[in-house]
Design a protein around this motif. Sequence first.
Motif, PDB file in Angstrom:
ATOM      1  N   SER A 280       0.821  -1.211   0.000  1.00 25.00           N
ATOM      2  CA  SER A 280       0.000   0.000   0.000  1.00 25.00           C
ATOM      3  C   SER A 280       0.853   1.257   0.000  1.00 25.00           C
ATOM      4  O   SER A 280       0.449   2.293  -0.529  1.00 25.00           O
ATOM      5  N   GLU A 281       2.048   1.179   0.577  1.00 25.29           N
ATOM      6  CA  GLU A 281       2.951   2.341   0.581  1.00 25.29           C
ATOM      7  C   GLU A 281       3.614   2.527  -0.778  1.00 25.29           C
ATOM      8  O   GLU A 281       3.731   3.651  -1.264  1.00 25.29           O
ATOM      9  N   SER A 283       2.410   1.726  -3.559  1.00 25.24           N
ATOM     10  CA  SER A 283       1.396   2.134  -4.533  1.00 25.24           C
ATOM     11  C   SER A 283       1.229   3.646  -4.584  1.00 25.24           C
ATOM     12  O   SER A 283       0.638   4.180  -5.527  1.00 25.24           O
ATOM     13  N   LYS A 284       1.747   4.357  -3.580  1.00 23.16           N
ATOM     14  CA  LYS A 284       1.663   5.816  -3.578  1.00 23.16           C
ATOM     15  C   LYS A 284       2.657   6.436  -4.555  1.00 23.16           C
ATOM     16  O   LYS A 284       2.510   7.593  -4.953  1.00 23.16           O
ATOM     17  N   LYS A 286       3.448   4.931  -7.664  1.00 22.72           N
ATOM     18  CA  LYS A 286       2.679   4.736  -8.886  1.00 22.72           C
ATOM     19  C   LYS A 286       1.586   3.742  -8.554  1.00 22.72           C
ATOM     20  O   LYS A 286       1.761   2.863  -7.708  1.00 22.72           O
ATOM     21  N   GLN A 287       0.474   3.849  -9.261  1.00 26.81           N
ATOM     22  CA  GLN A 287      -0.648   2.957  -9.001  1.00 26.81           C
ATOM     23  C   GLN A 287      -0.251   1.503  -9.239  1.00 26.81           C
ATOM     24  O   GLN A 287       0.420   1.168 -10.202  1.00 26.81           O
ATOM     25  N   ASN A 292      -3.827  -4.961  -1.486  1.00 24.84           N
ATOM     26  CA  ASN A 292      -3.360  -3.712  -0.888  1.00 24.84           C
ATOM     27  C   ASN A 292      -2.920  -3.932   0.561  1.00 24.84           C
ATOM     28  O   ASN A 292      -3.499  -3.401   1.501  1.00 24.84           O
ATOM     29  N   ASN A 294      -1.155  -3.708   4.075  1.00 21.83           N
ATOM     30  CA  ASN A 294      -0.533  -2.719   4.950  1.00 21.83           C
ATOM     31  C   ASN A 294       0.746  -3.360   5.509  1.00 21.83           C
ATOM     32  O   ASN A 294       1.470  -4.009   4.769  1.00 21.83           O
ATOM     33  N   ASP A 443      -0.377   5.489  11.447  1.00 23.81           N
ATOM     34  CA  ASP A 443      -0.474   6.743  10.708  1.00 23.81           C
ATOM     35  C   ASP A 443      -1.798   7.450  11.016  1.00 23.81           C
ATOM     36  O   ASP A 443      -2.851   6.807  11.038  1.00 23.81           O
ATOM     37  N   ASN A 535      10.686   5.397  -4.127  1.00 20.58           N
ATOM     38  CA  ASN A 535      10.816   5.831  -5.526  1.00 20.58           C
ATOM     39  C   ASN A 535      11.823   4.992  -6.302  1.00 20.58           C
ATOM     40  O   ASN A 535      11.596   4.651  -7.465  1.00 20.58           O
ATOM     41  N   TYR A 538      10.677   1.035  -6.553  1.00 22.21           N
ATOM     42  CA  TYR A 538       9.365   0.730  -7.134  1.00 22.21           C
ATOM     43  C   TYR A 538       9.501  -0.389  -8.160  1.00 22.21           C
ATOM     44  O   TYR A 538      10.458  -0.445  -8.930  1.00 22.21           O
TER      45      TYR A 538
END
Length: 557
Positions: A280-281, A283-284, A286-287, A292, A294, A443, A535, A538
């Motif tokens: 899930s992290e 995916s932030k 890029k989709q 999903n 956690n 969070d 980044n 990914y």
Amino acid sequence: MSLRWKIFWEMRQRSQIPSLQVMVRNYNTCKECSTEKKYGSSKNIKNPMLYTTCIAVAASVLGISYYTLKYKRNVYAFNTTQNIKYGQLQKDMKTFTLEEVGKHDSKEKGIWVTFGQGVYDITEFVDKHPGGSSKIMMAAGGSIDPFWMMFANHNTSEIHSLLESMRIGNISEEDAKSNKSNLYDPYANEPVRHKALKINGNKPFCAEPSPSLLVESFLTPVPFFYVRNHLPVPEIELKDYTLELAIEGTTKKTLDFKALNKYEKRTITAAVMCGGNRRSEMSKVKQLKGINWNVGAVGNATWTGVRLCDVLKDLGVNEDAFNHVQFEGYDLDPSGMPYGASIPISKAIDPRADVILAYEMNGETLSQDHGFPVRVIVPGVVGARNVKWLSKINISKEESQSQWQQGDYKGFSPSTTWNNVDFNKSPAIQEMPVVSAICDPQDTDTIEIKNGKIQVKGYAWSGGGRKIIRVDVTNDKGKTWHTADLTEDLQANEGRHWSWSLWNVELPVDKKSREVEIWAKAVDSSYNVQPESFNNIYNIRGLLCNAYHKIKVQLKQ
């Protein structure tokens, strides 16, 4: 150039098919293909059947299948007219009887299937299906609905669109109801799960506990241990259980549960982690299309059973003659193919690798969801290789040919896309990288400051038996770091640190602050450390998600 590419380009030249760049669109944003004037409709192609075949080959080139399509951002945008309702009556098409459809069950007669009220000629697609022809052929002359009940998470608009491009007609509403009434739900007898689990997918079942539950105890209680199933849970009677031992596919021995228990009983403590934990992290960045997760797709338990090396020793296996040990489960797909995976033989026969054929978890008989009656535990290795409901062990020169070994659970460069990915060029994930996560607080939580400090808890783990030697935590974006206290398996031998470490730290905070951002990173005994950002790690499958864990919390004065 691969054979599939050659076929694709030859057909493109013969049928004036547009380029892949034209055909491949983002399904959610493509506007060009929303009218029949564009290449989104086969009506503009001189040879519609050849067009459909070309689409199928292109799908194969890009690795699209009923298993992997759900993970792609770019999908084929043909038949994307907004008014189309997949599998519903199309009044301008011919209506066939189920008897007529049933006659088309071979390549000679044509291969037809039904979905809802639709009839589809998939003859040209069958051999191009990346997942092989066997699964589709089981639906030949009949309904494909049961298959999409088995793989419910693949029952998507993208795949519906692919199927609609092959549509030739309808069946009557009465026949459609008859098909539906005869459906067997393979998930009808699934075990009862604890309500504390957050469900990420129902069919197959995938769920994780709340992060705060994870750090309540060093051993994860069985009801709170994450569940990652790939197929329906098989129902197995202990008295009927057998384990097949084979070499290059030839059965050498079959063990029942009593025979398995004649080997020396061993217990290890080991964490098991899904390769997509913390997706899930990622995916932030890029989709991503996938489960999903956690931070809860991990658990730590004691596993009791017999060592794989002891079982293989009785087979007289020569390590130099083979490269892999393949595992198969009793969980089956619609074609009868089992879930499968493999590990290097060097790990399988090494007593220090502690690979266990487990029949107990935390001192109790394995539950259905966790592999009853026997599962493989391969410590330090991605969860996908820890095959549940073990039915067969095969010693081979080759890796498992399972979809989950060959076409999934592999890592790629951040620049690799679904347009250029080649699963054959990436090795299957085995040992996992170092990772940590903050579990309490979570969070966006609001937490109270006590004596100028806040308490933070989490877990850390590294694959390959590497020990967690340090967890560093900061609340000022790395200007100052605080070393956490660790709780670990003190009985573990060097190089065999299979369990996770729980950690906690008291962080000093500015009393005037209303919000603080907390980062955590772990370091293992090989001085591997988590990367700072997602980044640069990914990947299109959203695997190996081990960047710093970062959360923001509100402070209560």
